[in-house]
Design a protein around this motif. Structure first.
Motif, PDB file in Angstrom:
ATOM      1  N   ASP A  90     -52.978  51.047 -71.221  1.00  0.00           N
ATOM      2  CA  ASP A  90     -53.457  51.820 -70.076  1.00  0.00           C
ATOM      3  C   ASP A  90     -52.418  52.854 -69.660  1.00  0.00           C
ATOM      4  O   ASP A  90     -52.753  54.010 -69.390  1.00  0.00           O
ATOM      5  CB  ASP A  90     -53.778  50.884 -68.903  1.00  0.00           C
ATOM      6  CG  ASP A  90     -54.954  49.965 -69.203  1.00  0.00           C
ATOM      7  OD1 ASP A  90     -55.835  50.383 -69.991  1.00  0.00           O
ATOM      8  OD2 ASP A  90     -54.968  48.839 -68.673  1.00  0.00           O
ATOM      9  N   GLN A  91     -51.169  52.443 -69.604  1.00  0.00           N
ATOM     10  CA  GLN A  91     -50.098  53.374 -69.256  1.00  0.00           C
ATOM     11  C   GLN A  91     -49.901  54.404 -70.364  1.00  0.00           C
ATOM     12  O   GLN A  91     -49.586  55.559 -70.086  1.00  0.00           O
ATOM     13  CB  GLN A  91     -48.803  52.604 -68.998  1.00  0.00           C
ATOM     14  CG  GLN A  91     -47.707  53.433 -68.417  1.00  0.00           C
ATOM     15  CD  GLN A  91     -48.026  53.963 -67.031  1.00  0.00           C
ATOM     16  OE1 GLN A  91     -48.850  53.430 -66.317  1.00  0.00           O
ATOM     17  NE2 GLN A  91     -47.366  55.036 -66.665  1.00  0.00           N
ATOM     18  N   LEU A  92     -50.104  53.997 -71.608  1.00  0.00           N
ATOM     19  CA  LEU A  92     -49.993  54.921 -72.733  1.00  0.00           C
ATOM     20  C   LEU A  92     -51.057  56.005 -72.636  1.00  0.00           C
ATOM     21  O   LEU A  92     -50.792  57.175 -72.925  1.00  0.00           O
ATOM     22  CB  LEU A  92     -50.124  54.141 -74.042  1.00  0.00           C
ATOM     23  CG  LEU A  92     -49.754  54.844 -75.329  1.00  0.00           C
ATOM     24  CD1 LEU A  92     -48.279  55.180 -75.347  1.00  0.00           C
ATOM     25  CD2 LEU A  92     -50.097  53.962 -76.507  1.00  0.00           C
ATOM     26  N   LYS A  93     -52.245  55.626 -72.201  1.00  0.00           N
ATOM     27  CA  LYS A  93     -53.335  56.585 -72.035  1.00  0.00           C
ATOM     28  C   LYS A  93     -53.027  57.573 -70.912  1.00  0.00           C
ATOM     29  O   LYS A  93     -53.294  58.767 -71.035  1.00  0.00           O
ATOM     30  CB  LYS A  93     -54.633  55.831 -71.738  1.00  0.00           C
ATOM     31  CG  LYS A  93     -55.875  56.671 -71.799  1.00  0.00           C
ATOM     32  CD  LYS A  93     -57.071  55.795 -71.480  1.00  0.00           C
ATOM     33  CE  LYS A  93     -58.215  56.135 -72.378  1.00  0.00           C
ATOM     34  NZ  LYS A  93     -59.403  55.318 -72.081  1.00  0.00           N
ATOM     35  N   TRP A  97     -50.141  63.049 -72.592  1.00  0.00           N
ATOM     36  CA  TRP A  97     -49.695  64.435 -72.773  1.00  0.00           C
ATOM     37  C   TRP A  97     -48.175  64.544 -72.884  1.00  0.00           C
ATOM     38  O   TRP A  97     -47.681  65.253 -73.777  1.00  0.00           O
ATOM     39  CB  TRP A  97     -50.253  65.336 -71.670  1.00  0.00           C
ATOM     40  CG  TRP A  97     -51.753  65.431 -71.773  1.00  0.00           C
ATOM     41  CD1 TRP A  97     -52.670  64.970 -70.882  1.00  0.00           C
ATOM     42  CD2 TRP A  97     -52.500  65.974 -72.865  1.00  0.00           C
ATOM     43  NE1 TRP A  97     -53.941  65.190 -71.352  1.00  0.00           N
ATOM     44  CE2 TRP A  97     -53.869  65.815 -72.563  1.00  0.00           C
ATOM     45  CE3 TRP A  97     -52.156  66.574 -74.069  1.00  0.00           C
ATOM     46  CZ2 TRP A  97     -54.876  66.246 -73.411  1.00  0.00           C
ATOM     47  CZ3 TRP A  97     -53.167  67.006 -74.912  1.00  0.00           C
ATOM     48  CH2 TRP A  97     -54.502  66.835 -74.580  1.00  0.00           C
ATOM     49  N   PRO A  98     -47.402  63.893 -72.024  1.00  0.00           N
ATOM     50  CA  PRO A  98     -45.947  63.945 -72.253  1.00  0.00           C
ATOM     51  C   PRO A  98     -45.539  63.324 -73.591  1.00  0.00           C
ATOM     52  O   PRO A  98     -44.640  63.831 -74.265  1.00  0.00           O
ATOM     53  CB  PRO A  98     -45.360  63.134 -71.095  1.00  0.00           C
ATOM     54  CG  PRO A  98     -46.396  63.166 -70.038  1.00  0.00           C
ATOM     55  CD  PRO A  98     -47.707  63.256 -70.749  1.00  0.00           C
ATOM     56  N   PHE A 102     -43.466  65.351 -76.406  1.00  0.00           N
ATOM     57  CA  PHE A 102     -42.182  64.879 -76.912  1.00  0.00           C
ATOM     58  C   PHE A 102     -42.241  64.572 -78.406  1.00  0.00           C
ATOM     59  O   PHE A 102     -41.281  64.809 -79.129  1.00  0.00           O
ATOM     60  CB  PHE A 102     -41.719  63.635 -76.158  1.00  0.00           C
ATOM     61  CG  PHE A 102     -41.211  63.918 -74.782  1.00  0.00           C
ATOM     62  CD1 PHE A 102     -40.310  64.941 -74.555  1.00  0.00           C
ATOM     63  CD2 PHE A 102     -41.632  63.152 -73.717  1.00  0.00           C
ATOM     64  CE1 PHE A 102     -39.840  65.200 -73.285  1.00  0.00           C
ATOM     65  CE2 PHE A 102     -41.171  63.402 -72.446  1.00  0.00           C
ATOM     66  CZ  PHE A 102     -40.266  64.431 -72.225  1.00  0.00           C
ATOM     67  N   SER A 103     -43.361  64.043 -78.860  1.00  0.00           N
ATOM     68  CA  SER A 103     -43.445  63.632 -80.266  1.00  0.00           C
ATOM     69  C   SER A 103     -43.663  64.813 -81.208  1.00  0.00           C
ATOM     70  O   SER A 103     -43.454  64.670 -82.406  1.00  0.00           O
ATOM     71  CB  SER A 103     -44.553  62.599 -80.452  1.00  0.00           C
ATOM     72  OG  SER A 103     -45.805  63.180 -80.199  1.00  0.00           O
ATOM     73  N   THR A 104     -44.085  65.948 -80.706  1.00  0.00           N
ATOM     74  CA  THR A 104     -44.273  67.117 -81.591  1.00  0.00           C
ATOM     75  C   THR A 104     -43.230  68.191 -81.297  1.00  0.00           C
ATOM     76  O   THR A 104     -42.335  68.419 -82.094  1.00  0.00           O
ATOM     77  CB  THR A 104     -45.686  67.690 -81.444  1.00  0.00           C
ATOM     78  OG1 THR A 104     -45.938  67.982 -80.066  1.00  0.00           O
ATOM     79  CG2 THR A 104     -46.728  66.736 -81.967  1.00  0.00           C
ATOM     80  N   LEU A 105     -43.336  68.813 -80.144  1.00  0.00           N
ATOM     81  CA  LEU A 105     -42.423  69.911 -79.824  1.00  0.00           C
ATOM     82  C   LEU A 105     -40.977  69.428 -79.673  1.00  0.00           C
ATOM     83  O   LEU A 105     -40.043  70.118 -80.081  1.00  0.00           O
ATOM     84  CB  LEU A 105     -42.879  70.618 -78.543  1.00  0.00           C
ATOM     85  CG  LEU A 105     -44.229  71.332 -78.634  1.00  0.00           C
ATOM     86  CD1 LEU A 105     -44.588  71.943 -77.295  1.00  0.00           C
ATOM     87  CD2 LEU A 105     -44.195  72.386 -79.718  1.00  0.00           C
ATOM     88  N   GLY A 106     -40.800  68.260 -79.090  1.00  0.00           N
ATOM     89  CA  GLY A 106     -39.446  67.728 -78.938  1.00  0.00           C
ATOM     90  C   GLY A 106     -38.781  67.452 -80.271  1.00  0.00           C
ATOM     91  O   GLY A 106     -37.603  67.769 -80.468  1.00  0.00           O
ATOM     92  N   VAL A 107     -39.523  66.879 -81.196  1.00  0.00           N
ATOM     93  CA  VAL A 107     -38.962  66.572 -82.514  1.00  0.00           C
ATOM     94  C   VAL A 107     -38.695  67.859 -83.293  1.00  0.00           C
ATOM     95  O   VAL A 107     -37.661  67.994 -83.949  1.00  0.00           O
ATOM     96  CB  VAL A 107     -39.888  65.620 -83.299  1.00  0.00           C
ATOM     97  CG1 VAL A 107     -39.435  65.467 -84.733  1.00  0.00           C
ATOM     98  CG2 VAL A 107     -39.937  64.264 -82.623  1.00  0.00           C
TER      99      VAL A 107
END
Length: 151
Positions: A90-93, A97-98, A102-107
């Motif tokens: 639920d918290q993951l849902k 967006w963050p 983080f998993s695309t632009l941050g990496v």
């Protein structure tokens, strides 16, 4: 010593250290267990000045373990499973967006920052390495360890 005995001793020590941390120290698990482990190791080293039997037994056990096989083939799957078991979906849902950013632009940003820094550092040290290899190093270093993130 067979693998079952070693596993039994390690699980027993983990349970005892966890109990000590929960009952007396009341620190976060990772910090408390690390402190207790360091104290236990220092105790074994101090004991080895008087009687090196325990230290020699530990050295022989450790030298007989193939760490690549143990870590990658046995322990990693349990660590990932335990981390996934406690994931709050639920918290993951709510935080999708963050997490996506983080998993695309941050990496990607981290890959180019690490790769560029390594490239210029190596050029400064007169070690000619192609930029693509530095980017490859940045791509290997940039993704975060999933177990650390879950912790």
């Amino acid at each position: 010593m067979d693998a079952y005995f070693i596993a039994t001793v390690l699980i027993f020590l983990s349970a005892v250290f966890g109990f000590i941390n929960t009952r007396f120290l009341k620190l976060p698990n990772t910090i408390g267990l690390m402190i207790i482990t360091i104290v236990f190791t220092l105790g074994v080293l101090l004991l080895s000045y008087f009687d090196p039997t325990l230290l020699n037994a530990e050295k022989s056990i450790i030298s007989s373990i193939d760490f690549k096989t143990v870590l990658l083939d046995e322990m990693l799957s349990f660590l990932l499973f335990a981390g996934a078991l406690h994931t709050n979906f639920d918290q993951l849902k709510v935080q999708r967006w963050p997490i996506l950013m983080f998993s695309t632009l941050g990496v990607l940003t981290s890959t180019f920052l690490v790769g560029g820094t390594i490239y210029f550092l190596l050029q400064f040290l007169n070690l000619p390495v192609n930029f693509i290899y530095c980017l490859l190093f940045g791509a290997l270093i940039s993704p975060t360890d999933p177990i650390a993130v879950l912790g």
